[in-house]
Write an enzyme that holds these catalytic residues in place. Structure first.
Site: not given
Length: 236
Positions: A11, A14, A52, A129, A142, A146, A175
């Site tokens: 990743g 960006r 992917n 995260s 999510y 994590k 962020i």
């Protein structure tokens, strides 16, 4: 500082991933980044691999490629999110998040750790995260992923730290990235900042500098940790 080291940043096209790739490159590492776009126009400074993680065949191809490479630093940054009430989450959506956020890092760790242990040096940083330290409503899939990365980090560290391979997680808070700005806008970002003890959101560069330090030779004894970069948010 990282001359002759090869770093893989998933990743890395960006946001935080791109900032980490640049930070490692600036320290002398040869950098490989992954992204999901087949036609991604990338800088000649990095090698780009399209992968992917939602597609098992694509993930398997990446893992096979990485097994054949000397990888000294692995940054598991790629991730996806599904936000919504738990009653609305399908098993398929839940499993997709785990596939990208947990299974892919697990497989990539397997692929690089053999070589790292043989050479007696390696660094793995899993980008987690704050929602892997605390949680809130609508974050079931999510947060599950994590929190799982934290457990994976601790277990791998316990197994490989004696071989000179240090494994950590970094947990960014709020962020300032292009994605965050596009979702929240300036007003939303300012509202978030009010809830952070530092009274501002963080930058991708701040995360990247710390990840680069953890990835380098100056880190000789930190392993198995899940370190928040959040302006104090998870401590109040």
């Amino acid at each position: 500082m990282l001359d002759n080291k090869v770093a893989l940043v998933t990743g890395g096209t960006r946001g935080i991933g791109a900032a980490i790739a640049k930070a490692l490159y600036d320290l002398g590492a040869d950098v490989i980044i992954t992204g999901t776009k087949p036609d991604y126009s990338h800088t000649a400074d990095y090698q780009y691999i399209c992968a992917n993680f939602l597609k098992k065949e694509s993930l398997n191809r990446l893992v096979d490629k990485i097994r054949e490479r000397k990888i000294d630093i692995l940054i598991n940054n790629a991730g996806i999110n599904q936000i919504g009430p738990i009653s609305d989450l399908s098993v398929h959506n839940f499993e997709e998040v785990q596939q990208v956020n947990v299974t892919a890092p697990f497989m990539l760790c397997q692929a690089v750790l053999v070589g790292m242990r043989e050479r007696g040096w390696g660094r793995v940083i899993n980008i987690s995260s704050i929602w892997g330290k605390i949680s809130k409503s609508h974050r079931a899939s999510y947060s599950a992923s994590k929190f799982a990365i934290d457990g994976l980090t601790a277990a791998i560290s316990a197994e490989v730290a004696s071989d000179g391979v240090l494994v950590n997680s970094v947990a960014p808070g709020f962020i300032d990235t292009e994605l965050t700005r596009s979702v929240l806008g300036v007003d939303g970002m300012n509202e978030l900042a009010l809830h952070v003890p530092a009274k501002r959101v963080g930058t991708a560069v701040e995360v990247a500098k710390f990840v680069a330090w953890l990835s380098g030779p100056d880190n000789t004894y930190i392993s198995g940790q899940n370190i928040a970069i959040d302006g104090g948010f998870t401590r109040v």
